[in-house]
Design a protein around this motif. Structure first.
Motif, PDB file in Angstrom:
ATOM      1  N   TYR A 179      47.058  37.956  54.085  1.00  0.00           N
ATOM      2  CA  TYR A 179      47.269  36.632  53.487  1.00  0.00           C
ATOM      3  C   TYR A 179      46.027  36.178  52.731  1.00  0.00           C
ATOM      4  CZ  TYR A 179      51.030  36.690  56.949  1.00  0.00           C
ATOM      5  OH  TYR A 179      52.125  37.030  57.703  1.00  0.00           O
ATOM      6  N   PRO A 180      45.648  36.846  51.660  1.00  0.00           N
ATOM      7  CA  PRO A 180      44.473  36.418  50.899  1.00  0.00           C
ATOM      8  C   PRO A 180      44.689  35.013  50.334  1.00  0.00           C
ATOM      9  CG  PRO A 180      45.767  37.992  49.630  1.00  0.00           C
ATOM     10  CD  PRO A 180      46.347  37.978  51.003  1.00  0.00           C
ATOM     11  N   PRO A 181      43.705  34.123  50.444  1.00  0.00           N
ATOM     12  CA  PRO A 181      43.875  32.756  49.943  1.00  0.00           C
ATOM     13  C   PRO A 181      44.238  32.699  48.467  1.00  0.00           C
ATOM     14  CG  PRO A 181      41.954  32.882  51.355  1.00  0.00           C
ATOM     15  CD  PRO A 181      42.418  34.296  51.138  1.00  0.00           C
ATOM     16  N   VAL A 182      43.684  33.627  47.678  1.00  0.00           N
ATOM     17  CA  VAL A 182      44.012  33.717  46.251  1.00  0.00           C
ATOM     18  C   VAL A 182      44.811  35.006  46.052  1.00  0.00           C
ATOM     19  CG1 VAL A 182      43.099  33.863  43.904  1.00  0.00           C
ATOM     20  CG2 VAL A 182      41.898  32.496  45.634  1.00  0.00           C
ATOM     21  N   PRO A 183      46.122  34.917  45.795  1.00  0.00           N
ATOM     22  CA  PRO A 183      46.954  36.122  45.754  1.00  0.00           C
ATOM     23  C   PRO A 183      46.858  36.935  44.466  1.00  0.00           C
ATOM     24  CG  PRO A 183      48.297  34.182  45.367  1.00  0.00           C
ATOM     25  CD  PRO A 183      46.917  33.688  45.693  1.00  0.00           C
ATOM     26  N   PHE A 184      46.306  36.352  43.414  1.00  0.00           N
ATOM     27  CA  PHE A 184      46.149  37.106  42.162  1.00  0.00           C
ATOM     28  C   PHE A 184      45.078  36.450  41.304  1.00  0.00           C
ATOM     29  CE2 PHE A 184      49.056  33.721  40.984  1.00  0.00           C
ATOM     30  CZ  PHE A 184      48.637  33.351  39.704  1.00  0.00           C
ATOM     31  N   VAL A 185      44.478  37.245  40.432  1.00  0.00           N
ATOM     32  CA  VAL A 185      43.608  36.750  39.368  1.00  0.00           C
ATOM     33  C   VAL A 185      44.056  37.439  38.083  1.00  0.00           C
ATOM     34  CG1 VAL A 185      41.635  36.291  40.868  1.00  0.00           C
ATOM     35  CG2 VAL A 185      41.859  38.530  39.779  1.00  0.00           C
ATOM     36  N   ARG A 186      43.491  37.032  36.970  1.00  0.00           N
ATOM     37  CA  ARG A 186      43.903  37.639  35.697  1.00  0.00           C
ATOM     38  C   ARG A 186      42.702  38.193  34.934  1.00  0.00           C
ATOM     39  NH1 ARG A 186      48.063  34.478  32.183  1.00  0.00           N
ATOM     40  NH2 ARG A 186      46.423  32.920  32.008  1.00  0.00           N
ATOM     41  N   ARG A 187      42.977  39.198  34.139  1.00  0.00           N
ATOM     42  CA  ARG A 187      41.989  39.803  33.272  1.00  0.00           C
ATOM     43  C   ARG A 187      42.598  40.009  31.886  1.00  0.00           C
ATOM     44  NH1 ARG A 187      39.250  38.317  36.712  1.00  0.00           N
ATOM     45  NH2 ARG A 187      37.792  39.438  38.065  1.00  0.00           N
ATOM     46  N   SER A 188      41.726  40.217  30.907  1.00  0.00           N
ATOM     47  CA  SER A 188      42.166  40.473  29.543  1.00  0.00           C
ATOM     48  C   SER A 188      41.487  41.740  29.040  1.00  0.00           C
ATOM     49  CB  SER A 188      41.811  39.294  28.629  1.00  0.00           C
ATOM     50  OG  SER A 188      42.179  39.547  27.293  1.00  0.00           O
ATOM     51  N   ALA A 189      42.272  42.652  28.488  1.00  0.00           N
ATOM     52  CA  ALA A 189      41.714  43.902  27.971  1.00  0.00           C
ATOM     53  C   ALA A 189      40.919  43.620  26.699  1.00  0.00           C
ATOM     54  CB  ALA A 189      42.828  44.892  27.682  1.00  0.00           C
ATOM     55  N   ALA A 226      47.287  40.247  46.612  1.00  0.00           N
ATOM     56  CA  ALA A 226      48.147  40.335  47.802  1.00  0.00           C
ATOM     57  C   ALA A 226      48.956  41.625  47.786  1.00  0.00           C
ATOM     58  CB  ALA A 226      49.075  39.132  47.863  1.00  0.00           C
ATOM     59  N   GLY A 227      49.482  42.005  46.636  1.00  0.00           N
ATOM     60  CA  GLY A 227      50.257  43.230  46.531  1.00  0.00           C
ATOM     61  C   GLY A 227      49.442  44.454  46.877  1.00  0.00           C
ATOM     62  N   ALA A 228      48.203  44.502  46.393  1.00  0.00           N
ATOM     63  CA  ALA A 228      47.320  45.636  46.696  1.00  0.00           C
ATOM     64  C   ALA A 228      46.946  45.671  48.173  1.00  0.00           C
ATOM     65  CB  ALA A 228      46.062  45.548  45.833  1.00  0.00           C
ATOM     66  N   ASN A 229      46.715  44.490  48.745  1.00  0.00           N
ATOM     67  CA  ASN A 229      46.343  44.417  50.159  1.00  0.00           C
ATOM     68  C   ASN A 229      47.475  44.822  51.093  1.00  0.00           C
ATOM     69  OD1 ASN A 229      43.771  43.561  49.564  1.00  0.00           O
ATOM     70  ND2 ASN A 229      44.031  41.483  50.325  1.00  0.00           N
TER      71      ASN A 229
END
Length: 539
Positions: A381-391, A421-424
């Protein structure tokens, strides 16, 4: 006759309308070109249908009730998923371990923070760690990292204990001799986390914990992240809007926007900057950072506004995520009382051997069940389930597809959702029990049982990210959590109530109580638990 102010307002509105029209036209032309004339390298990546051409899947991804959608993406389509942004824009949702190794570590220079993230944070926080990139970010990180070393953490342990003991005293007073008391522990975790970062990092008390009255600054800190999440779709236009004319024009545009969340964010921003720049305050609350900056070489030194930016980031970054993690740990322990008792017993046994209540820094690191509970909760249960990046440039990213190694060429400008969260929860990393909360996996030293590995800086998970944008204060957060939990669990027992607890997404996951079902569904933020005072060390 129109006043000058009225004419200026009308002109400002016309400029905004014209600018947005130009923006939309450019996006439409780009979509037509990529759809009918260019062959997208992402065309074969599976993913959900777009909800609409205008918003794509963003309304599902940035939704308070969107946690199930995030998990369904991984369950249905795997670790490499295509989603859609505004105006048909193709984006990727990635939780595949091999892909993340490339994005977070091997080719991290090709995947930068998004311009939406950087520009929004620059407005809200100033030019701090979450609003800079490249050489400026490297300089800031080098200076700021110096206040989170082991020596510094040992020094703040007594202050953490002071705050934790104050919390236990307040809770004892609240229980007031009753057998148990229904207490909103999310509220207290939020308050104690804010007071902890204020006292230990900044040398300033935001919340003495001795009353339910919060000052305006404290309230603003708590409301910022949820308010920003409500503006997730609007924020996608930030890189475009920050280029609209001089600062006075942009301020006027913000004032004219008939959006309650925009106006709320403006009020919060004004209040926090006014408080932080208050005469005398700046010198007092970032002394450690100022001293580290003074020792830096001339070309490494940070400006005063950069120092203020670091202070703002430290406040907000440490408060919300830590309080969310603490709330989730207490919830898990309230429904797994057997594990709660194991943690309590090992703490009490060590306290008895040492003859003290306040365990040392090294003692805290040597509590296997406490450590396991925190690790497993942060993993699942990570507090932040996703972040974003730009190529930032074309890059080939490998990933596993139906048991075979595949790859995709990610074009520059592609927005990527890093599915923490998906990776974890990937069985490729954690084995067949990846979806289960099993703290014993860490006690037996079998945390990672799969064939793949994640590029995280903490125990092979992505909860604190990895690479050059990893969480700079994660060790600080872990020590804080261990001290607060060690004090709470030896003073109280925590049991779940009959209330239905739901977990909502507001960039950082938070708990709420569901009051009604169906069309009249209502929720109230909080985590009520039955708290029982322990009157003896023997249980």
């Amino acid at each position: 006759m129109f006043s000058l102010s009225t004419k200026l307002t009308a002109l400002t509105v016309d400029i905004l309308r014209s600018s947005l029209l130009v923006y939309v036209v450019v996006k439409v032309i780009k979509w037509i070109w990529t759809s009918f004339f260019a062959r997208s390298s992402l065309r074969r990546i599976p993913g959900p249908p777009s909800q609409s051409w205008i918003k794509g899947n963003l309304g599902q991804l940035f939704n308070p009730k969107g946690l199930d959608f995030h998990q369904d993406l991984v369950d249905t389509y795997g670790g490499m998923v295509k989603v859609h942004g505004f105006f048909g824009d193709e984006q990727l949702y990635i939780s595949d371990p091999r892909a993340l190794q490339t994005i977070i570590q091997k080719e991290q220079d090709a995947f930068e923070e998004t311009s939406v993230f950087l520009e929004t944070n620059k407005v809200v926080f100033g030019p701090g760690l979450v609003a800079t990139k490249g050489e400026q970010h490297r300089r800031q990180r080098k200076i700021t990292a110096s206040i989170f070393g082991a020596a510094q953490l040992r020094q703040v342990v007594p202050t953490f204990y002071d705050i934790a003991e104050k919390l236990t005293q307040v809770l004892v007073r609240d229980i007031d001799g009753n057998r148990t008391k229904n207490i909103d522990m999310n509220e207290w975790m939020s308050r104690v986390a804010l007071e902890s970062v204020g006292r230990t990092v900044l040398g300033y008390s935001f919340d003495p914990l001795d009353s339910m009255v919060n000052n305006p600054y404290t309230s603003a800190i708590k409301e910022l992240i949820p308010t920003m999440f409500r503006l997730s779709l609007v924020r996608q236009f930030a890189p475009f809007l920050v280029q609209l004319g001089p600062p006075w024009l942009r301020r006027k545009l913000v004032e004219l926007l008939p959006h309650d969340a925009v106006q709320k964010l403006k009020e919060i921003n004004q209040l926090t900057w006014r408080e932080e720049m208050h005469e005398g305050r700046l010198k007092d609350i970032i002394t450690a950072l100022v001293k580290a900056n003074e020792k830096a070489s001339d070309h490494e030194k940070l400006s005063e506004i950069e120092l203020t930016g670091q202070m703002t980031v430290l406040i907000f970054g440490a408060q919300d995520t830590t309080s969310a993690a603490l709330s989730r740990v207490l919830w898990q322990l309230s429904i797994r009382r057997d594990v709660q008792q194991k943690v309590r017993q090992e703490i009490q046994e060590l306290q008895n051997r040492r003859g003290i209540d306040r365990l040392s820094y090294d003692d805290l690191l040597g509590l296997p069940w406490l450590d396991a509970v925190i690790k497993e909760t942060l993993r699942l249960y990570p507090p932040v389930p996703f972040v974003r990046r730009s190529a930032t440039r074309d890059c080939v990213v490998p990933y596993m597809h139906e048991g075979e190694l595949s790859q995709v060429s990610v074009p520059p400008g592609t927005i990527i959702f890093v599915g923490i969260a998906g990776a974890n929860r990937s069985e490729l990393v954690w084995g067949s029990t990846a979806r289960e909360w099993k703290p014993e996996r860490w006690v037996s030293d079998l945390g990672i049982t799969g064939e793949e590995r994640l590029p995280g800086i903490y125990s092979g998970m992505m909860s604190f990210l990895g690479g050059q944008r990893s969480c700079i204060g994660y060790r600080f957060a872990l020590v804080e959590m261990k001290i607060i939990l060690s004090m709470l669990l030896t003073k109280f027992k925590f049991n779940a109530t009959k209330a239905e607890i739901v977990w909502n997404l507001s960039q950082i996951i938070s708990p709420a109580v569901r009051k009604q079902e169906g069309k009249d569904a209502a929720e109230e933020k909080g985590l009520p638990l039955l708290v029982e005072e322990i009157h003896s060390c023997v249980n």
